[in-house]
Structures are given as structure tokens and as C-alpha cells.
Design an enzyme around this catalytic site. Structure first.
Site, short mmCIF file in Angstrom:
data_model
loop_
_atom_site.label_atom_id
_atom_site.label_comp_id
_atom_site.label_asym_id
_atom_site.label_seq_id
_atom_site.Cartn_x
_atom_site.Cartn_y
_atom_site.Cartn_z
N GLU A 24 0.84 -1.21 0.00
CA GLU A 24 0.00 0.00 0.00
C GLU A 24 0.87 1.25 0.00
OE1 GLU A 24 -3.66 0.00 2.29
OE2 GLU A 24 -3.02 1.90 3.20
N THR A 55 -3.92 4.97 -1.39
CA THR A 55 -4.95 5.46 -0.46
C THR A 55 -5.63 6.72 -0.99
OG1 THR A 55 -3.35 6.78 0.78
CG2 THR A 55 -3.69 4.53 1.52
N GLY A 115 -14.62 5.05 5.14
CA GLY A 115 -13.82 6.27 5.24
C GLY A 115 -13.99 6.96 6.58
N ASP A 116 -13.03 7.81 6.90
CA ASP A 116 -13.05 8.56 8.16
C ASP A 116 -13.68 9.93 7.94
OD1 ASP A 116 -11.68 6.56 9.60
OD2 ASP A 116 -9.79 7.23 8.73
N ASP A 167 -19.13 -5.89 14.69
CA ASP A 167 -18.02 -5.65 13.78
C ASP A 167 -17.89 -6.80 12.77
OD1 ASP A 167 -16.01 -3.54 13.48
OD2 ASP A 167 -14.57 -5.16 13.69
N ASN A 170 -20.70 -6.71 10.30
CA ASN A 170 -20.46 -5.69 9.27
C ASN A 170 -19.51 -6.21 8.20
OD1 ASN A 170 -20.69 -3.04 8.10
ND2 ASN A 170 -18.63 -2.64 8.88
N GLN A 185 -6.70 -4.04 9.48
CA GLN A 185 -5.97 -2.96 10.11
C GLN A 185 -4.68 -3.56 10.69
OE1 GLN A 185 -4.88 0.06 10.56
NE2 GLN A 185 -6.89 0.88 11.10
N ARG A 281 7.93 3.73 1.45
CA ARG A 281 9.34 3.36 1.52
C ARG A 281 9.47 1.85 1.37
NH1 ARG A 281 12.53 7.42 2.48
NH2 ARG A 281 11.63 9.36 3.25
#
Length: 305
Positions: A24, A55, A115-116, A167, A170, A185, A281
Site C-alpha cells: 500500500e 490510499t 472512510g473517516d 463488527d 459488518n 488494520q 518506503r
């Protein structure tokens, strides 16, 4: 008395390299960051990743940069590129339009996320006329095109979830809506992942659950990120990074050692897919993959040129 056999083979001596990896990245803000990103992609691409993902900022704040980065990966490399897409501050039509632009650019893989909230500390609210959650977004994307879709999973429970059962429910809704796999995560102890994988299986989730691995570049930053997303940081980790603030090279060696050990334990628990949060990196992720037996694939260097 030590329970470690001093004559045993090294921890990574028997790892066969039979793993699949993905990486990512985030869209670069400056020319210098763009240079670093492309150097990282060129370094990691010979390992033959299944895909690399890029992202997407809160409220679509990096929309153009994300699109440009993903489109360039699709255009200039042989690596499948995955674009993150969120439900935040956009109507269904606007999100569908972004997805259509990705499809037109040759992108066939979306990482679909709720999303946040764009402002820290606020509660998430779906946009009027928008997708209400990630499961709805997955269903909407599937109506547009046969995208491959990855979704997020939270081994230590999403901060907005009332409990672990909700959770998992979902996550099942997202998979049932058409998602291909879940990427977790980051976490720091293998038991966290194994417990979650068992709970998901008990709930009838059969899709692949890929552990998200975060090599620790900066311990203070990881503590901040962990606090925001509900990830537990073990006390032993703080002790191992203590005193390394002024020693970046030593810190990197410690980070690679810890992340590789986590991956080795996951491997011992039958995990064969890994997703690395690279922070743009390459060195740490490359070193860990090497320890896990992964070697450059013939022809991959040319494909990434």
C-alpha cells in the site's frame, strides 16, 4: 532454564517463499515524494506483488493525486493497481463517476472503505444521497462493473462498532455484498489475528482475510495512529524502541526484525498472504519479504521499467 533450542535452525531457515504479497502507498504531495514513491514501486515490483493499492484522503482530499498515481501504475507497470474509494462527503453519483474513471483508466480493483470523517473527532455521517457504508459501496460498485473489491477488517474492533459481534456482522455484510477479500488494520501480536480469523470463520466468512503489516518507522507516530484506530501497542514494543529516536538506522533494523518475526509467526499459523503498509518506503517491506523467502521474479524488473 531457556526453552529456546540454541542449536535449532534460524527462525527463517525453513520458509519456502510460498507467499503472496501486496503493498500500500499513499499519493505523493511533492515532486520529491513522487520520486521516492516510484523508487519504492520499482524496488518492490520484482517481488511480483498481487497488487499495489493507493490510499484516498478523507472527503476525497487526494482524489486527483490518487487517480493520477493509480493510473500511472496501471499505465507504466505490469502490477495490478488498486484504488481506494470511500463514502465520505460525496453522492452516489459522484462516487460512481470516480469508479467509472478508474475503469476507463484500466483499473479493475477497488479497495472500498466507509472512510473517516474529514474533521478529526467528528462522528461519521453518510452524505445525503451518498452510500451509507462500505457494504452499500461494494454493492454499488458491483452494479457498475465486475470490479475485484477489497474491504477493511478490524481484528481489534472498529472504534465505531458497539462490540466485536457487530463488527464481524459488518464484515460479513461487505463480503456478502460482493467483496473479494478483507485486509486487516495493522496489529502487533499474532494471536490478535488468529482470534479474529477464527471468529470470522465461525460467522460463516469464507473469503480470504489478509493481515495488514505495518513496519514501525517511527514509534511515536505509530502510537498516535494506534490510539485513533483502537490498535493495542504492547508494552514490550515501547521498550524495544526506547532510546532509538536519534538512531534511525538502528531503529529501522529493530522495526524490520519485529515485523518479520510477526510475519514468521503468522506464516506458522498458515497465513500465506500479506499486505504491507509501506508508507511509500521500500526497504523494510523488501527485507521482510526476503526473510519470508520471497525472491525477485524473472522478468518482473522489465515489467516495472
Amino acid at each position: 532454564m531457556s526453552i529456546v533450542d540454541p542449536l535449532a535452525a534460524p527462525l527463517f531457515a525453513d520458509v519456502a517463499g510460498d507467499i503472496e504479497v501486496s503493498f500500500e502507498f499513499f499519493p505523493p504531495k511533492t515532486e520529491k515524494m513522487e520520486e521516492t514513491l516510484w523508487e519504492s514501486i520499482q524496488t518492490l515490483s520484482p517481488l511480483g506483488p498481487r497488487f499495489v493499492s493507493v490510499t484516498y484522503g478523507a472527503g476525497g482530499t487526494t482524489r486527483e493525486r490518487t487517480h493520477n498515481t493509480v493510473a500511472r501504475i496501471a499505465r507504466e507497470t505490469a502490477i495490478p493497481a488498486a484504488a481506494h474509494l470511500t463514502c465520505v462527503e460525496a453522492t452516489r453519483e459522484e462516487i460512481d463517476q470516480v469508479a467509472e474513471e478508474y475503469w476507463a483508466a484500466g483499473v479493475r480493483h477497488i479497495v472500498a472503505l466507509r472512510g473517516d470523517p474529514p474533521r478529526a473527532g467528528e462522528k461519521f455521517q453518510s452524505h445525503p444521497g451518498g452510500y451509507e457504508n462500505a457494504a452499500a459501496l461494494v454493492a454499488g460498485l458491483k452494479k457498475l462493473h465486475p470490479f475485484e473489491i477489497s474491504v477493511a477488517a478490524y481484528p481489534e474492533c472498529h472504534p465505531d462498532s458497539p462490540n466485536a459481534t457487530a463488527d464481524i456482522d459488518n464484515l460479513k455484510a461487505k463480503i456478502d455484498a460482493g467483496a473479494t477479500r478483507a485486509i486487516t488494520q495493522f496489529f502487533f501480536e499474532p494471536e490478535t489475528f488468529f482470534r479474529f480469523r477464527d471468529d470470522a470463520a465461525k460467522a460463516g466468512i469464507t473469503a480470504e482475510i489478509v493481515p495488514g503489516i505495518m513496519p514501525v518507522m517511527n514509534f511515536a507516530s505509530v502510537q498516535r495512529m494506534s490510539a485513533m484506530c483502537g490498535t493495542a501497542v504492547p508494552a514490550w514494543m515501547g521498550k524495544l524502541f526506547e532510546g532509538l529516536d536519534e538512531h534511525p538506522a538502528a531503529r529501522q533494523l529493530v522495526a524490520a526484525t519485529l515485523a518479520a518475526e510477526l510475519c514468521r509467526k503468522l506464516y506458522a499459523g498458515d497465513v500465506r498472504q500479506f499486505h504491507f503498509y509501506t508508507l511509500n518506503r521500500a526497504e523494510l517491506s523488501y527485507a521482510i519479504c526476503h526473510l519470508l523467502g520471497l525472491r525477485p521474479k524473472v522478468g518482473a524488473e522489465l515489467a516495472a521499467a
